[in-house]
Enzyme design. Structure first.
Site, PDB file in Angstrom:
ATOM      1  N   LYS A 129       0.950  -1.034   0.036  1.00 42.74           N
ATOM      2  CA  LYS A 129      -0.034   0.034   0.004  1.00 42.74           C
ATOM      3  C   LYS A 129       0.716   1.135   0.018  1.00 42.74           C
ATOM      4  CE  LYS A 129      -3.902   1.919   2.818  1.00 42.74           C
ATOM      5  NZ  LYS A 129      -4.854   1.546   4.118  1.00 42.74           N
ATOM      6  N   SER A 132      -9.457   1.197   2.843  1.00 42.92           N
ATOM      7  CA  SER A 132      -8.589   2.007   1.907  1.00 42.92           C
ATOM      8  C   SER A 132      -7.473   1.422   1.541  1.00 42.92           C
ATOM      9  CB  SER A 132      -7.843   3.136   2.981  1.00 42.92           C
ATOM     10  OG  SER A 132      -7.000   2.618   3.888  1.00 42.92           O
ATOM     11  N   SER A 189      -9.810  -1.413   7.097  1.00 43.27           N
ATOM     12  CA  SER A 189      -9.254  -1.140   5.722  1.00 43.27           C
ATOM     13  C   SER A 189      -8.435  -2.375   4.936  1.00 43.27           C
ATOM     14  CB  SER A 189      -8.283   0.035   5.463  1.00 43.27           C
ATOM     15  OG  SER A 189      -8.905   1.264   6.079  1.00 43.27           O
TER      16      SER A 189
END
Length: 412
Positions: free
Chosen positions: A14, A91, A115
């Site tokens: 990420k 996310s 997330s």
């Protein structure tokens, strides 16, 4: 570079994790502009590289990790490979999509309020949020330090466990032993103002006093309040997955865990998270005046309003919840809940609809978040629509490796 159990496997991270020479965007152009390249890898990235895995790149994230949708106002929305026309979840949206599309073998994300778990469910992959503090956060852009974790996704339970064996190695064999041998300190130093959440040490100390023997067949507690939140088609699909878990369990019981109601738990989580978010990023927001998408801007404005308020009642409730759940699971048993109320919403939905969906998901994800517990989400497919869903198992404090090992056995 050492060679270990992940040799020959590829992974992505990420875009909030330090990669030497790379500038992380945290999903926002102004963050990218105002921060320099990393001088070294994040601790978790270094561990994976030493284990022989190959890093293939950084993945998309929602702005400053403050969303569960995956729709980024600046950089667009990754395509959900297993649910066309629907959001991938956030996310850690890019990480889930990278795994679901077969671009990499596994991927790292972060999980504060769901997330990793939510996008894993929406994209039909396996996802894991560890016990808070079990995986080093060094080199990771924070959101709310009292809740932040480094999590990961894979397309098999076996690989999810293998990655866990590498990332959780710093905790060592203690995680495989009795709860009485595990110490997790969830105290968080305040950033900026004194608003960071603290779980009292007694929350784990109470669990440590309950001696348990390692068991290959845990008792499963079906969380009554969680199963009441889901849609009919989701319930039918999850029932099939539940039967697989029950086949490898010692017993199953329907258990109510939230006399206050999951809505109150969610509101407590959001209040404490929001206060930490502003304490962590408020100074940067005030200085840089970043351009946020409408939904993210509204959340930061709300978080700013929490500054200076008294959050002691919320902190006390969180400590009580953590102590209650950790004691319940101290005998090696697990909670079983839906990961999300239903399939991923359609892309481009109005903000009100997306916020309602976000609230439903957070009522389920806040359970592990408030208590700092490990949670694995397993892919299940709805029969009628063929859309991905998620079934979750929450383990006891520090029982990450035991949970991953059991899941790998019963879900293979």
């Amino acid at each position: 570079m050492d060679r270990g159990g992940l040799t020959g496997l590829s992974f992505a991270v990420k875009d909030v994790m330090a990669v030497a020479g790379h500038r992380s965007s945290a999903g926002n152009p102004d963050w990218l502009r105002s921060h320099p390249p990393a001088g070294q890898h994040a601790a978790a990235v270094s561990k994976l590289l030493r284990a022989g895995a190959s890093l293939h790149g950084a993945t998309h994230t929602d702005e400053l990790m403050y969303s569960l949708g995956g729709e980024n106002h600046h950089y667009g929305t990754p395509l959900n490979p297993r649910a066309g026309g629907r959001i991938p979840g956030g996310s850690s949206s890019g990480s889930a999509v990278a795994v679901a599309s077969g671009s990499v073998d596994f991927a790292l994300g972060t999980d504060t309020g769901g997330s990793v778990r939510v996008p894993s469910a929406y994209c039909g992959v396996y996802g894991f949020r560890p016990t808070h503090g079990a995986v080093e956060m060094e080199g990771v852009i924070p959101l709310a330090p009292g809740f932040d974790t480094v999590g990961w996704m894979a397309d098999s339970a076996e690989l999810l466990e293998r990655v866990g064996g590498v990332l959780l190695e710093s905790v060592g064999e203690a995680l495989l032993g009795d709860v009485g041998e595990v110490v997790q300190e969830d105290s968080v130093a305040a950033v900026g103002q004194t608003t960071a959440t603290v779980i009292e040490d007694e929350a784990c100390d109470a669990a440590k006093r309950v001696l348990v023997q390692p068991s290959s067949m845990p008792k499963l507690h079906l969380v009554t309040e969680g199963w009441q939140l889901i849609e009919a088609e989701t319930a039918a699909a999850l029932a099939v997955g539940l039967s697989r878990l029950q086949a490898g369990a010692a017993a199953t019981a329907e258990t109510a865990i939230a006399p206050e109601g999951l809505k109150v738990w969610m509101d407590t989580f959001r209040q404490l998270q929001g206060a930490e978010i502003w304490a962590t990023h408020g100074a940067w927001v005030a200085k840089e005046q970043p351009a946020f998408g409408p939904d993210i801007a509204a959340r930061f404005l709300w978080a700013a309003g929490l500054s200076g308020q008294d959050h002691s009642a919320a902190r006390q409730l969180r400590s009580a919840i953590a102590a209650r759940l950790r004691l319940l699971l101290a005998d090696g048993s697990c909670l079983v809940v839906p990961t999300v109320p239903g399939p991923a919403p359609l892309r481009g939905g109005d903000l009100q609809q997306l916020e309602q969906n976000r609230s439903g998901a957070m009522m389920l994800s806040c359970i592990a978040g408030l208590a700092g517990l490990p949670q694995v989400t397993l892919p299940v497919t709805a029969k009628g629509s063929g859309l991905p869903l998620g079934l979750s198992v929450i383990g006891g404090c520090g029982q990450d490796l035991r949970l991953l090992s059991w899941i790998s056995r019963v879900w293979s």
